[in-house]
Write a protein that holds these residues in place. Structure first.
Motif, PDB file in Angstrom:
ATOM      1  N   ILE A  74      -4.610   8.159  -4.792  1.00 22.80           N
ATOM      2  CA  ILE A  74      -3.237   8.220  -4.957  1.00 22.80           C
ATOM      3  C   ILE A  74      -2.670   9.541  -4.152  1.00 22.80           C
ATOM      4  O   ILE A  74      -1.320   9.511  -3.821  1.00 22.80           O
ATOM      5  CB  ILE A  74      -2.954   8.616  -6.484  1.00 22.80           C
ATOM      6  CG1 ILE A  74      -3.329   7.074  -7.352  1.00 22.80           C
ATOM      7  CG2 ILE A  74      -1.474   9.206  -6.699  1.00 22.80           C
ATOM      8  CD1 ILE A  74      -3.406   7.578  -8.742  1.00 22.80           C
ATOM      9  N   ASP A 134       1.618   3.476 -13.273  1.00 19.33           N
ATOM     10  CA  ASP A 134       2.450   2.343 -13.107  1.00 19.33           C
ATOM     11  C   ASP A 134       4.065   2.560 -13.008  1.00 19.33           C
ATOM     12  O   ASP A 134       4.699   2.295 -12.042  1.00 19.33           O
ATOM     13  CB  ASP A 134       2.700   1.448 -14.444  1.00 19.33           C
ATOM     14  CG  ASP A 134       1.365   0.367 -14.661  1.00 19.33           C
ATOM     15  OD1 ASP A 134       0.510   0.457 -13.913  1.00 19.33           O
ATOM     16  OD2 ASP A 134       1.156   0.281 -16.002  1.00 19.33           O
ATOM     17  N   ASN A 137       3.969   3.761  -9.388  1.00 19.86           N
ATOM     18  CA  ASN A 137       4.109   2.481  -8.256  1.00 19.86           C
ATOM     19  C   ASN A 137       5.283   1.838  -8.272  1.00 19.86           C
ATOM     20  O   ASN A 137       5.703   1.520  -7.479  1.00 19.86           O
ATOM     21  CB  ASN A 137       2.899   1.531  -8.902  1.00 19.86           C
ATOM     22  CG  ASN A 137       2.964   0.176  -8.083  1.00 19.86           C
ATOM     23  OD1 ASN A 137       2.429   0.469  -6.929  1.00 19.86           O
ATOM     24  ND2 ASN A 137       3.206  -0.759  -8.648  1.00 19.86           N
ATOM     25  N   ASP A 138       6.141   2.056  -9.483  1.00 19.31           N
ATOM     26  CA  ASP A 138       7.342   1.119  -9.634  1.00 19.31           C
ATOM     27  C   ASP A 138       8.522   2.403  -9.050  1.00 19.31           C
ATOM     28  O   ASP A 138       9.539   1.444  -8.569  1.00 19.31           O
ATOM     29  CB  ASP A 138       7.770   1.127 -11.032  1.00 19.31           C
ATOM     30  CG  ASP A 138       6.802  -0.163 -11.688  1.00 19.31           C
ATOM     31  OD1 ASP A 138       6.244  -0.786 -10.789  1.00 19.31           O
ATOM     32  OD2 ASP A 138       6.792  -0.238 -12.916  1.00 19.31           O
ATOM     33  N   GLN A 141       5.995   5.239  -5.030  1.00 17.41           N
ATOM     34  CA  GLN A 141       4.713   5.145  -4.132  1.00 17.41           C
ATOM     35  C   GLN A 141       4.065   3.900  -4.500  1.00 17.41           C
ATOM     36  O   GLN A 141       3.234   3.744  -5.651  1.00 17.41           O
ATOM     37  CB  GLN A 141       3.741   6.481  -4.277  1.00 17.41           C
ATOM     38  CG  GLN A 141       2.447   6.310  -3.542  1.00 17.41           C
ATOM     39  CD  GLN A 141       1.572   7.528  -3.615  1.00 17.41           C
ATOM     40  OE1 GLN A 141       2.323   8.694  -4.116  1.00 17.41           O
ATOM     41  NE2 GLN A 141       0.380   7.558  -3.865  1.00 17.41           N
ATOM     42  N   ALA A 142       3.826   2.828  -3.835  1.00 23.18           N
ATOM     43  CA  ALA A 142       3.132   1.742  -3.870  1.00 23.18           C
ATOM     44  C   ALA A 142       1.664   2.125  -3.752  1.00 23.18           C
ATOM     45  O   ALA A 142       1.080   2.895  -3.004  1.00 23.18           O
ATOM     46  CB  ALA A 142       3.224   0.635  -3.024  1.00 23.18           C
ATOM     47  N   VAL A 143       0.852   1.934  -4.954  1.00 20.10           N
ATOM     48  CA  VAL A 143      -0.445   2.584  -5.061  1.00 20.10           C
ATOM     49  C   VAL A 143      -1.762   1.360  -4.830  1.00 20.10           C
ATOM     50  O   VAL A 143      -2.681   1.537  -4.657  1.00 20.10           O
ATOM     51  CB  VAL A 143      -0.702   3.109  -6.472  1.00 20.10           C
ATOM     52  CG1 VAL A 143       0.306   4.378  -6.619  1.00 20.10           C
ATOM     53  CG2 VAL A 143      -0.891   2.210  -7.532  1.00 20.10           C
ATOM     54  N   LEU A 148      -3.986  -0.289  -9.901  1.00 22.79           N
ATOM     55  CA  LEU A 148      -3.540  -0.848 -10.967  1.00 22.79           C
ATOM     56  C   LEU A 148      -4.490  -1.641 -11.933  1.00 22.79           C
ATOM     57  O   LEU A 148      -4.727  -1.632 -13.065  1.00 22.79           O
ATOM     58  CB  LEU A 148      -2.340  -1.866 -10.577  1.00 22.79           C
ATOM     59  CG  LEU A 148      -1.289  -0.945  -9.756  1.00 22.79           C
ATOM     60  CD1 LEU A 148      -0.184  -2.048  -9.657  1.00 22.79           C
ATOM     61  CD2 LEU A 148      -0.440   0.102 -10.613  1.00 22.79           C
TER      62      LEU A 148
END
Length: 179
Positions: A74, A134, A137-138, A141-143, A148
């Protein structure tokens, strides 16, 4: 060497990229929740009985190391340690545990042995960490799907471990409704 830097005195912290962000930044919140979970697993391991040390502490130590890797994934751009193999390993462990212990036919109350209660608490911290990851991510930053999936399975795994701890200790689980 001093462990304090004073750089956060104004309410910001430095990301691995060098950028300063508020301490409530979604990435920092997710990392904090994962760190809390990692620390709590250390408490559970430290308080494990002699019998539990043989089977449970190695599992918790592995999870703690995976949580450190997850935090690095992350924090550090293009760092990807957690994979679908980790998710499959969690699923296999959950399936193994649930096949070995009595099935549940009602909601159970968190508790039982001190270790099982600690694992149930870890499960709730994992759920909070999942919500933070989550949200990160939303919103920012796309993890990546493996992260997930991993964090979603982790609370289920901790639930299974709590049930296993009670089962191995011969501790009956309390149902949510008195029978």
């Amino acid at each position: 060497m001093k462990i304090y830097t004073k750089t956060g005195d104004g309410g910001t912290t430095r990301q691995m990229t060098g950028r300063f962000v508020p301490k409530y930044d979604p990435q920092i919140a997710a990392l904090g929740d994962l760190d809390e979970l990692d620390s709590w697993l250390g408490v559970v391991a430290a308080n494990a009985t002699t019998a539990e040390k043989a089977w449970l502490v190695p599992v918790l130590t592995r999870l703690q190391r995976e949580l450190y890797a997850l935090q690095a994934d992350i924090s550090v751009p293009r760092h990807q340690t957690i994979t679908e193999d980790h998710v499959h390993a969690q699923e296999a462990a959950i399936d193994r545990i649930m096949a070995a212990i009595p099935p549940i036919n009602a909601f159970i109350l968190p508790g039982g042995t001190p270790t099982a209660a600690g694992l149930q608490y870890a499960r709730t911290v994992a759920r909070r960490a999942e919500r933070s990851v989550d949200a990160l991510n939303d919103t920012q930053q796309a993890v990546g799907a493996p992260i997930l999936h991993y964090i979603n399975r982790l609370s289920d795994y901790l639930f299974a471990l709590a049930r296993e701890a009670n089962w191995r200790a011969g501790q009956e689980e309390l149902r949510s409704k008195a029978e």
